[in-house]
Design a protein around this motif. Structure first.
Motif, PDB file in Angstrom:
ATOM      1  N   TYR A  86      42.737  46.418  39.490  1.00 31.76           N
ATOM      2  CA  TYR A  86      42.278  45.528  38.425  1.00 31.76           C
ATOM      3  C   TYR A  86      41.577  46.282  37.297  1.00 31.76           C
ATOM      4  CZ  TYR A  86      43.850  41.356  40.737  1.00 31.76           C
ATOM      5  OH  TYR A  86      44.638  40.402  41.284  1.00 31.76           O
ATOM      6  N   ASN A  87      40.839  47.326  37.614  1.00 33.94           N
ATOM      7  CA  ASN A  87      40.210  48.115  36.551  1.00 33.94           C
ATOM      8  C   ASN A  87      41.257  48.778  35.672  1.00 33.94           C
ATOM      9  OD1 ASN A  87      37.518  47.575  37.127  1.00 33.94           O
ATOM     10  ND2 ASN A  87      37.386  49.226  38.615  1.00 33.94           N
ATOM     11  N   ASP A 120      43.146  46.042  33.683  1.00 34.67           N
ATOM     12  CA  ASP A 120      42.269  45.479  32.666  1.00 34.67           C
ATOM     13  C   ASP A 120      42.172  46.403  31.455  1.00 34.67           C
ATOM     14  OD1 ASP A 120      40.240  43.510  31.742  1.00 34.67           O
ATOM     15  OD2 ASP A 120      38.890  45.232  31.952  1.00 34.67           O
ATOM     16  N   SER A 161      40.066  47.108  43.571  1.00 35.42           N
ATOM     17  CA  SER A 161      39.214  47.422  42.432  1.00 35.42           C
ATOM     18  C   SER A 161      39.910  48.358  41.452  1.00 35.42           C
ATOM     19  CB  SER A 161      37.907  48.049  42.928  1.00 35.42           C
ATOM     20  OG  SER A 161      37.099  48.430  41.858  1.00 35.42           O
TER      21      SER A 161
END
Length: 159
Positions: free
Chosen positions: A120-121, A124, A117
């Motif tokens: 990817y956060n 992103d 998590s």
């Protein structure tokens, strides 16, 4: 050359986000050293920083990577995108490692989930900022080469 400063921290007690800029970091009791100290107190790895009358840790609990505010503050100051240089320090590795998870139990799986998590956060937020701000120089993106140690004293190596 004008420079813009943007540091975010979170109050452990009430979850509020506190934003520091070059305009408010030296006012009253606020100091750059305390703001930086709190922003480097990464939950789970370092204890919260006791500053500003409370306990604070890194602002990533609210904003994982808030590049947008920093760039917007620069443009508000009159800088063109081509004049803005952004350096980013990530808390997740540049690449997500492959693992053998057959023996992972509840806690191990939770930590793997958090690792994925966070990766990817962070990625992103960085990719969205690069796409949204054409011409901005993302000069350095610094990432750990692997997982950040997670012991009581994480930066102490064991021999």
């Amino acid at each position: 050359m004008k420079r813009a400063l943007n540091i975010g921290i979170v109050d452990v007690l009430d979850g509020s986000y506190k934003d520091f800029t070059d305009k408010n970091v030296t006012l009253g009791e606020t100091s750059l050293v305390d703001a930086m100290y709190a922003s480097m107190s990464f939950p789970g790895f370092f204890p919260p920083a006791d500053v500003f009358g409370s306990s604070f840790f890194d602002g990533s609990a609210v904003w994982d990577i808030d590049i947008f505010s920093a760039i917007n503050k620069c443009t508000d100051m009159g800088f063109a995108n081509e004049d803005i240089i952004v350096d980013v320090i990530m808390t997740s590795a540049a690449n997500l490692k492959d693992v053998q998870a057959e023996d992972y139990k509840s806690i191990s799986m939770l930590f793997r989930y958090l690792e994925i998590s966070s990766f990817y956060n962070s990625m992103d937020g960085l990719l969205r900022a690069k796409f949204a701000y054409d011409g901005v120089d993302f000069r350095y993106v610094i990432t750990p080469s692997g997982s950040i140690p997670s012991s009581r004293n994480p930066m102490v190596s064991k021999v």
